[in-house]
Design a protein around this motif. Structure first.
Motif, PDB file in Angstrom:
ATOM      1  N   ARG A  32      -8.626 -39.000  27.558  1.00  0.00           N
ATOM      2  CA  ARG A  32      -8.934 -39.243  29.373  1.00  0.00           C
ATOM      3  C   ARG A  32      -9.740 -39.760  29.673  1.00  0.00           C
ATOM      4  N   ALA A  33      -9.762 -40.703  29.201  1.00  0.00           N
ATOM      5  CA  ALA A  33      -9.908 -42.132  29.715  1.00  0.00           C
ATOM      6  C   ALA A  33      -9.749 -43.221  28.211  1.00  0.00           C
ATOM      7  N   THR A  34     -10.214 -44.802  29.110  1.00  0.00           N
ATOM      8  CA  THR A  34      -9.513 -45.624  27.519  1.00  0.00           C
ATOM      9  C   THR A  34      -9.587 -45.670  26.813  1.00  0.00           C
ATOM     10  N   VAL A  35      -8.777 -46.125  25.608  1.00  0.00           N
ATOM     11  CA  VAL A  35      -9.419 -45.529  24.160  1.00  0.00           C
ATOM     12  C   VAL A  35      -9.652 -46.901  23.618  1.00  0.00           C
ATOM     13  N   ASN A  36     -10.534 -46.851  23.660  1.00  0.00           N
ATOM     14  CA  ASN A  36     -11.397 -48.766  22.823  1.00  0.00           C
ATOM     15  C   ASN A  36     -10.851 -48.872  21.682  1.00  0.00           C
ATOM     16  N   SER A  37     -10.765 -48.216  20.220  1.00  0.00           N
ATOM     17  CA  SER A  37     -10.497 -48.615  19.257  1.00  0.00           C
ATOM     18  C   SER A  37      -9.925 -46.954  18.304  1.00  0.00           C
ATOM     19  N   GLY A  38      -8.824 -47.784  17.767  1.00  0.00           N
ATOM     20  CA  GLY A  38      -7.638 -46.627  16.486  1.00  0.00           C
ATOM     21  C   GLY A  38      -7.502 -47.579  14.789  1.00  0.00           C
ATOM     22  N   ARG A  39      -8.049 -46.327  14.169  1.00  0.00           N
ATOM     23  CA  ARG A  39      -7.999 -47.138  13.085  1.00  0.00           C
ATOM     24  C   ARG A  39      -7.355 -46.450  11.962  1.00  0.00           C
ATOM     25  N   PHE A  40      -5.718 -46.515  10.755  1.00  0.00           N
ATOM     26  CA  PHE A  40      -5.814 -46.055  10.157  1.00  0.00           C
ATOM     27  C   PHE A  40      -7.019 -45.361   9.202  1.00  0.00           C
ATOM     28  N   THR A  41      -6.481 -43.659   9.023  1.00  0.00           N
ATOM     29  CA  THR A  41      -7.677 -43.339   8.264  1.00  0.00           C
ATOM     30  C   THR A  41      -7.840 -43.650   6.325  1.00  0.00           C
ATOM     31  N   ASP A  42      -5.814 -43.746   6.166  1.00  0.00           N
ATOM     32  CA  ASP A  42      -5.515 -43.518   4.495  1.00  0.00           C
ATOM     33  C   ASP A  42      -4.717 -44.891   4.405  1.00  0.00           C
ATOM     34  N   PRO A  43      -4.030 -45.088   3.242  1.00  0.00           N
ATOM     35  CA  PRO A  43      -3.707 -46.550   2.625  1.00  0.00           C
ATOM     36  C   PRO A  43      -2.278 -45.885   3.062  1.00  0.00           C
ATOM     37  N   THR A  44      -1.795 -44.731   3.429  1.00  0.00           N
ATOM     38  CA  THR A  44      -0.037 -44.092   3.861  1.00  0.00           C
ATOM     39  C   THR A  44       0.218 -44.062   5.563  1.00  0.00           C
ATOM     40  N   ALA A  45      -1.171 -44.255   5.789  1.00  0.00           N
ATOM     41  CA  ALA A  45      -1.003 -44.301   7.464  1.00  0.00           C
ATOM     42  C   ALA A  45      -0.391 -43.167   8.119  1.00  0.00           C
ATOM     43  N   MET A  47      -2.929 -40.511   9.244  1.00  0.00           N
ATOM     44  CA  MET A  47      -4.026 -40.330  10.167  1.00  0.00           C
ATOM     45  C   MET A  47      -4.296 -41.776  10.954  1.00  0.00           C
ATOM     46  N   ILE A  48      -5.009 -40.912  12.262  1.00  0.00           N
ATOM     47  CA  ILE A  48      -5.446 -42.521  12.681  1.00  0.00           C
ATOM     48  C   ILE A  48      -6.697 -41.157  13.246  1.00  0.00           C
ATOM     49  N   ILE A  49      -7.869 -42.383  13.022  1.00  0.00           N
ATOM     50  CA  ILE A  49      -8.862 -42.066  13.966  1.00  0.00           C
ATOM     51  C   ILE A  49      -9.473 -42.831  15.246  1.00  0.00           C
ATOM     52  N   SER A  50      -9.733 -42.257  16.477  1.00  0.00           N
ATOM     53  CA  SER A  50      -9.505 -44.062  17.463  1.00  0.00           C
ATOM     54  C   SER A  50     -10.699 -42.796  18.086  1.00  0.00           C
ATOM     55  N   CYS A  51     -11.642 -43.621  19.366  1.00  0.00           N
ATOM     56  CA  CYS A  51     -12.583 -43.747  20.057  1.00  0.00           C
ATOM     57  C   CYS A  51     -12.347 -43.681  21.873  1.00  0.00           C
ATOM     58  N   SER A  52     -12.782 -43.977  22.802  1.00  0.00           N
ATOM     59  CA  SER A  52     -12.807 -43.753  23.890  1.00  0.00           C
ATOM     60  C   SER A  52     -13.871 -43.560  25.367  1.00  0.00           C
ATOM     61  N   ASN A  53     -14.011 -44.294  25.769  1.00  0.00           N
ATOM     62  CA  ASN A  53     -14.909 -43.917  26.813  1.00  0.00           C
ATOM     63  C   ASN A  53     -14.943 -42.100  27.144  1.00  0.00           C
ATOM     64  N   ASP A  54     -14.039 -41.259  26.866  1.00  0.00           N
ATOM     65  CA  ASP A  54     -14.190 -40.204  26.948  1.00  0.00           C
ATOM     66  C   ASP A  54     -15.392 -39.972  26.001  1.00  0.00           C
ATOM     67  N   GLY A  55     -15.927 -40.735  25.530  1.00  0.00           N
ATOM     68  CA  GLY A  55     -16.984 -39.397  24.763  1.00  0.00           C
ATOM     69  C   GLY A  55     -17.054 -39.495  23.456  1.00  0.00           C
ATOM     70  N   ARG A  56     -15.125 -39.005  23.416  1.00  0.00           N
ATOM     71  CA  ARG A  56     -14.789 -38.509  21.963  1.00  0.00           C
ATOM     72  C   ARG A  56     -13.944 -39.408  20.626  1.00  0.00           C
ATOM     73  N   ALA A  57     -14.180 -38.476  19.701  1.00  0.00           N
ATOM     74  CA  ALA A  57     -13.585 -39.187  18.603  1.00  0.00           C
ATOM     75  C   ALA A  57     -11.792 -38.321  18.406  1.00  0.00           C
ATOM     76  N   ILE A  58     -11.089 -38.006  17.662  1.00  0.00           N
ATOM     77  CA  ILE A  58      -9.798 -37.488  17.685  1.00  0.00           C
ATOM     78  C   ILE A  58      -9.484 -38.113  16.247  1.00  0.00           C
ATOM     79  N   LEU A  59      -9.101 -37.655  15.631  1.00  0.00           N
ATOM     80  CA  LEU A  59      -8.084 -37.476  14.439  1.00  0.00           C
ATOM     81  C   LEU A  59      -6.901 -37.135  14.549  1.00  0.00           C
ATOM     82  N   TRP A  60      -5.713 -37.827  14.403  1.00  0.00           N
ATOM     83  CA  TRP A  60      -4.486 -37.966  14.659  1.00  0.00           C
ATOM     84  C   TRP A  60      -3.176 -37.525  14.005  1.00  0.00           C
ATOM     85  N   ASN A  61      -2.853 -36.657  13.540  1.00  0.00           N
ATOM     86  CA  ASN A  61      -1.648 -36.070  12.305  1.00  0.00           C
ATOM     87  C   ASN A  61      -0.440 -37.148  13.176  1.00  0.00           C
ATOM     88  N   VAL A  62       0.384 -38.880  12.471  1.00  0.00           N
ATOM     89  CA  VAL A  62       0.885 -39.201  12.980  1.00  0.00           C
ATOM     90  C   VAL A  62       2.566 -38.793  12.488  1.00  0.00           C
TER      91      VAL A  62
END
Length: 115
Positions: A32-45, A47-62
Motif C-alpha cells: 500500500r506504500a513505497t516498496v523499499n526492498s525485495g529479495r529472491f528467497t531461493d536459487p530458483t527465483a 519466491m520474493i520477500i519484500s518490505c514496505s513503508n506500509d509496515g508489511r512483509a510480503i512473500l510472493w509466488n513469482v
C-alpha cells in the motif's frame, strides 16, 4: 528486480525484468506504500520477500504473480530492508531502529523476535 515508490496502493509495485532483452516481464502489486526492498528467497527465483513503508512483509509466488502470504510487522513503522536467511527465515529492519525476525511456518509468515 526493481521496487517502486507508491501511496495508497498506487505505484507500490515490484517489477521483474529480463535485463538481457531490456524487457519488463511482470509486476507484483500488493503493498500500500513505497516498496523499499525485495529479495529472491531461493536459487530458483520462485519466491520474493519484500518490505514496505506500509509496515508489511510480503512473500510472493513469482510463477503465479501473486501473494503467497504476508505479515503486518509494524503498521506504525516503515520497513526499510529485508533479507532472506535461508528461504524460511527472514530479517527486516525498520525506521524504529528494530530488527524483526520472521519465519515461514505452516504457509504463514510469523514474527519470531524483535530486537
Amino acid at each position: 528486480m526493481s521496487t517502486s515508490n507508491g501511496f495508497n496502493g498506487s505505484g507500490a509495485e515490484i517489477s521483474l525484468w529480463d535485463i538481457r532483452q531490456r524487457k519488463l516481464i511482470s509486476e507484483l502489486y500488493g503493498h500500500r506504500a513505497t516498496v523499499n526492498s525485495g529479495r529472491f528467497t531461493d536459487p530458483t527465483a520462485s519466491m520474493i520477500i519484500s518490505c514496505s513503508n506500509d509496515g508489511r512483509a510480503i512473500l510472493w509466488n513469482v510463477q503465479q504473480n501473486s501473494i503467497f502470504t504476508d505479515l503486518e510487522v509494524d503498521n506504525a513503522t516503515s520497513l526499510t530492508s529485508i533479507v532472506s536467511i535461508n528461504g524460511l527465515n527472514f530479517a527486516t529492519g525498520g525506521l524504529n531502529g528494530k530488527v524483526s525476525f520472521i519465519q515461514l511456518l505452516n504457509r504463514q509468515l510469523q514474527l519470531t523476535d524483535q530486537i
